[in-house]
Design a protein around this motif. Structure first.
Motif, PDB file in Angstrom:
ATOM      1  N   VAL A 180       0.823  -1.208   0.000  1.00 57.07           N
ATOM      2  CA  VAL A 180       0.000   0.000   0.000  1.00 57.07           C
ATOM      3  C   VAL A 180       0.856   1.257   0.000  1.00 57.07           C
ATOM      4  O   VAL A 180       0.426   2.308  -0.491  1.00 57.07           O
ATOM      5  CB  VAL A 180      -0.948  -0.018   1.217  1.00 57.07           C
ATOM      6  N   GLY A 181       2.060   1.172   0.541  1.00 57.83           N
ATOM      7  CA  GLY A 181       2.922   2.334   0.589  1.00 57.83           C
ATOM      8  C   GLY A 181       2.734   3.179   1.828  1.00 57.83           C
ATOM      9  O   GLY A 181       2.888   4.410   1.766  1.00 57.83           O
ATOM     10  N   VAL A 182       2.398   2.548   2.944  1.00 54.98           N
ATOM     11  CA  VAL A 182       2.263   3.265   4.211  1.00 54.98           C
ATOM     12  C   VAL A 182       3.160   2.579   5.235  1.00 54.98           C
ATOM     13  O   VAL A 182       3.734   1.521   4.973  1.00 54.98           O
ATOM     14  CB  VAL A 182       0.795   3.275   4.695  1.00 54.98           C
ATOM     15  N   SER A 183       3.272   3.181   6.393  1.00 52.76           N
ATOM     16  CA  SER A 183       4.122   2.613   7.431  1.00 52.76           C
ATOM     17  C   SER A 183       3.417   1.446   8.126  1.00 52.76           C
ATOM     18  O   SER A 183       2.187   1.378   8.144  1.00 52.76           O
ATOM     19  CB  SER A 183       4.478   3.685   8.466  1.00 52.76           C
ATOM     20  N   PRO A 184       4.181   0.521   8.711  1.00 58.18           N
ATOM     21  CA  PRO A 184       3.551  -0.574   9.470  1.00 58.18           C
ATOM     22  C   PRO A 184       2.694  -0.083  10.628  1.00 58.18           C
ATOM     23  O   PRO A 184       1.694  -0.710  10.974  1.00 58.18           O
ATOM     24  CB  PRO A 184       4.746  -1.385   9.971  1.00 58.18           C
ATOM     25  N   ALA A 185       3.087   1.077  11.221  1.00 59.87           N
ATOM     26  CA  ALA A 185       2.287   1.620  12.319  1.00 59.87           C
ATOM     27  C   ALA A 185       0.905   2.041  11.826  1.00 59.87           C
ATOM     28  O   ALA A 185      -0.111   1.859  12.510  1.00 59.87           O
ATOM     29  CB  ALA A 185       3.001   2.807  12.957  1.00 59.87           C
ATOM     30  N   THR A 186       0.844   2.618  10.616  1.00 62.90           N
ATOM     31  CA  THR A 186      -0.457   2.999  10.044  1.00 62.90           C
ATOM     32  C   THR A 186      -1.320   1.765   9.792  1.00 62.90           C
ATOM     33  O   THR A 186      -2.519   1.757  10.075  1.00 62.90           O
ATOM     34  CB  THR A 186      -0.247   3.776   8.733  1.00 62.90           C
ATOM     35  N   VAL A 187      -0.696   0.716   9.258  1.00 67.00           N
ATOM     36  CA  VAL A 187      -1.437  -0.531   9.036  1.00 67.00           C
ATOM     37  C   VAL A 187      -1.965  -1.072  10.359  1.00 67.00           C
ATOM     38  O   VAL A 187      -3.116  -1.524  10.447  1.00 67.00           O
ATOM     39  CB  VAL A 187      -0.527  -1.564   8.341  1.00 67.00           C
ATOM     40  N   SER A 188      -1.146  -1.017  11.389  1.00 65.71           N
ATOM     41  CA  SER A 188      -1.569  -1.523  12.695  1.00 65.71           C
ATOM     42  C   SER A 188      -2.759  -0.745  13.234  1.00 65.71           C
ATOM     43  O   SER A 188      -3.705  -1.333  13.773  1.00 65.71           O
ATOM     44  CB  SER A 188      -0.398  -1.456  13.674  1.00 65.71           C
TER      45      SER A 188
END
Length: 329
Positions: free
Chosen positions: A96-104
């Motif tokens: 997606v091109g986002v940070s793992p923290a955003t996914v979390s």
């Protein structure tokens, strides 16, 4: 704020402080000293009370009204869709091109933080008997007696040990396994004599509700019929005449019915000279009713898990039949 409802600066105390300042009983400085807060805090709750009244004394969420940098909805939906494909958070972040923290954070809001959250919840397996009256559960709860109101209410601990040794009471509880109907009594002890008295009272109570009597399979119909009629006698005391088929014929059942109550019994038998199908009086009323109910596919077989559900569908089938007849009339 998880505090006691009467603690300092809970909604109750905030309202008291705000009213004291608004009504002129205290200045903001004096209120701050009395309630152990700063004058700024006093001013805040006074303004909230003027604006929102008593409802404004409750805690507000610290969440901001706007979040301009929050992940947009389309990205969040894509993250959730990839998660449902059982992708890990790291793989989703790369695609997606986002940070793992955003996914979390997105997965946490969607309730999909763990992979096992993707699996459907297993149905609750609840054990129960098929018919009311087949099994009842009995238990006894021992409760200490109270001689007076406790110190938690009065605030007075004087003589709190004087009421010790005043004894206990025993709550006997019976619960029907199928219907979950409960019956209880408070008795002086839990000895076998009290347990027997309670069991007899519980059986009489369930019999008064019309609970079906279940007996062993090796008991013939004519031997089990007196127990059924005896259990419904308290519910329908006006019952006097019984129609039965040939399986209930014989002096044994007739004599048992006379001992239970003033029952008269009429055996509906098929004529020995009859050939082929023959409509039997009275019995046909029962068979015809079963046929009408059988038109409701839900009642074609025993699909229901509880007696209450099956009984409800019987009512539904009768209502549907009556409404159709009224529509044709």
């Amino acid at each position: 704020m998880n505090v006691h409802k009467n603690a300092r600066l809970t909604p109750l105390r905030r309202e008291e402080m705000a009213l004291a300042v608004i009504e002129g009983s205290l200045s903001q400085a004096n209120a701050a000293v009395r309630y152990g807060v700063t004058a700024k805090i006093v001013a805040r709750w006074v303004e909230r009370y003027k604006t929102d009244g008593q409802a404004g004394m409750a805690d507000r969420s610290s969440r901001p009204a706007r979040s301009p940098k929050r992940t947009d909805q389309s990205t969040a939906e894509r993250i959730v869709a990839l998660r449902r494909e059982r992708r890990t958070g790291k793989h989703i972040a790369q695609e997606v091109g986002v940070s793992p923290a955003t996914v979390s954070r997105v997965l946490k809001r969607a309730g999909l933080s763990r992979l096992k959250d993707l699996d459907p919840a297993e149905p609750v397996v609840r054990y129960e008997r098929a018919h009311p009256g087949e099994m009842i559960h009995i238990d006894i709860k021992k409760l200490g007696r109270f001689e007076r109101v406790g110190h938690r209410i009065t605030g007075d601990r004087k003589g709190q040990s004087n009421s010790r040794g005043i004894g206990c009471e025993f709550v006997h509880i019976a619960i029907d396994d199928a219907s979950r109907i409960a019956f209880s009594q408070i008795l002086p002890d839990e000895k076998k004599e009290s347990a027997i008295v309670f069991l007899r009272a519980a059986l009489a109570y369930y019999a008064g509700l019309g609970v079906v009597v279940i007996h062993a399979a090796d008991i013939q119909d004519r031997d089990g019929a007196p127990a059924v009629l005896k259990s419904i006698l308290t519910r329908w005391p006006w019952l006097r005449h019984v129609f039965a088929d040939g399986g209930y014929a014989g002096p044994k059942l007739r004599g048992a019915l006379q001992k239970i109550g003033k029952f008269t019994m009429e055996i509906v038998k098929r004529s020995d000279s009859a050939k082929g199908f023959e409509v039997l009086p009275r019995r046909w009323v029962v068979e015809r009713t079963f046929a009408w109910l059988g038109r409701c596919r839900r009642l074609a077989k025993d699909f229901e898990r509880s007696i209450e559900s099956a009984q409800a569908w019987v009512f539904i089938a009768n209502i549907r039949m009556l409404t159709r007849r009224l529509a044709r009339a």
